[in-house]
Write a protein that holds these residues in place. Structure first.
Motif, PDB file in Angstrom:
ATOM      1  N   THR A 269     -19.675 -17.770 -20.670  1.00  0.00           N
ATOM      2  CA  THR A 269     -18.580 -17.872 -21.259  1.00  0.00           C
ATOM      3  C   THR A 269     -17.533 -19.011 -21.101  1.00  0.00           C
TER       4      THR A 269
ATOM      5  N   THR B 282     -16.668 -21.476 -24.262  1.00  0.00           N
ATOM      6  CA  THR B 282     -15.318 -22.068 -24.207  1.00  0.00           C
ATOM      7  C   THR B 282     -14.971 -23.678 -24.154  1.00  0.00           C
TER       8      THR B 282
ATOM      9  N   SER C 153     -17.027 -20.450 -30.841  1.00  0.00           N
ATOM     10  CA  SER C 153     -16.540 -19.026 -30.960  1.00  0.00           C
ATOM     11  C   SER C 153     -17.803 -18.064 -30.665  1.00  0.00           C
ATOM     12  N   TYR C 154     -17.427 -17.078 -29.963  1.00  0.00           N
ATOM     13  CA  TYR C 154     -18.400 -16.156 -29.230  1.00  0.00           C
ATOM     14  C   TYR C 154     -17.922 -14.596 -29.352  1.00  0.00           C
ATOM     15  N   LYS C 155     -18.923 -13.663 -28.947  1.00  0.00           N
ATOM     16  CA  LYS C 155     -18.693 -12.524 -28.611  1.00  0.00           C
ATOM     17  C   LYS C 155     -18.860 -12.096 -27.417  1.00  0.00           C
ATOM     18  N   PRO C 156     -17.785 -11.659 -26.438  1.00  0.00           N
ATOM     19  CA  PRO C 156     -18.051 -11.445 -25.255  1.00  0.00           C
ATOM     20  C   PRO C 156     -19.454 -10.374 -24.905  1.00  0.00           C
ATOM     21  N   ARG C 157     -19.578  -9.513 -25.662  1.00  0.00           N
ATOM     22  CA  ARG C 157     -20.834  -8.566 -25.481  1.00  0.00           C
ATOM     23  C   ARG C 157     -21.972  -9.227 -25.769  1.00  0.00           C
ATOM     24  N   LEU C 158     -22.073  -9.996 -26.650  1.00  0.00           N
ATOM     25  CA  LEU C 158     -23.228 -11.071 -26.916  1.00  0.00           C
ATOM     26  C   LEU C 158     -23.551 -11.874 -25.731  1.00  0.00           C
TER      27      LEU C 158
END
Length: 186
Positions: free
Chosen positions: A116, A120, A125-130
């Protein structure tokens, strides 16, 4: 290039660090490092046992044979200068870079938090679940050490278990710049 270690002549292995010819000025970057004493111990087992050698790569076969003639202490001390020199080349390139240092020892048990932070820092951009799924997939810690596997053991500080006090002192001296730069106590 050849290195003589206590009467054994061994072919120097390629430096296991990529050439660093990029200009990273103004670009967010990360640097993942590891205690070089642990890297050298890991390299010993990789060269000697765990890495498969593709057919036709006779130099790798020779490197394995030569490593087999050395004790782990001889091997790591013979390679420490290569690591120290490569670090000095890297350090010159990093003076004007916007990079964040991550130490293996600080992230190995907290992969999701680390990933994470990396995305950052890199402004992705990212998806926390991924991120969570990726971290879980790569969170491999063997129940016990297996010298024949690439993921032999994961825990930091293995050099203290594998090397003599004298060898650690020699590495502390030859790798002092690296150890100090990344705040590795010795």
């Amino acid at each position: 290039r050849y290195i003589r270690v206590t009467g054994v002549q061994t072919c120097a292995l390629p430096i296991y660090c990529p050439a660093f010819d990029l200009n990273l000025a103004g670009v967010p970057a990360i640097w993942l490092t590891r205690d070089p004493r642990d890297m050298l111990v890991s390299l010993y087992y990789s060269v000697l046992k765990s890495h498969s050698i593709p057919k036709g790569l006779d130099a790798y076969v020779k490197n394995r044979e030569e490593a087999g003639k050395l004790t782990i202490n001889q091997f790591v001390t013979s390679r420490s200068t290569l690591f120290a020199n490569q670090f000095r080349r890297y350090k010159k390139k990093l003076t004007d870079c916007d990079f964040k240092i991550y130490r293996y020892e600080d992230v190995i048990y907290e992969k999701e938090k680390w990933l994470t932070d990396v995305v950052t820092k890199l402004r992705l951009s990212y998806k926390p679940r991924l991120i969570g799924n990726i971290a879980k997939h790569f969170d491999v810690i063997p129940d016990s050490e297996d010298e024949n596997k690439h993921v032999r053991q994961v825990h930091p500080g293995d050099h203290r278990n594998k090397l003599t006090h004298q060898t650690i002192q020699e590495l502390n001296q030859s790798l002092a710049d690296f150890l100090q730069y990344f705040d590795y106590g010795h």
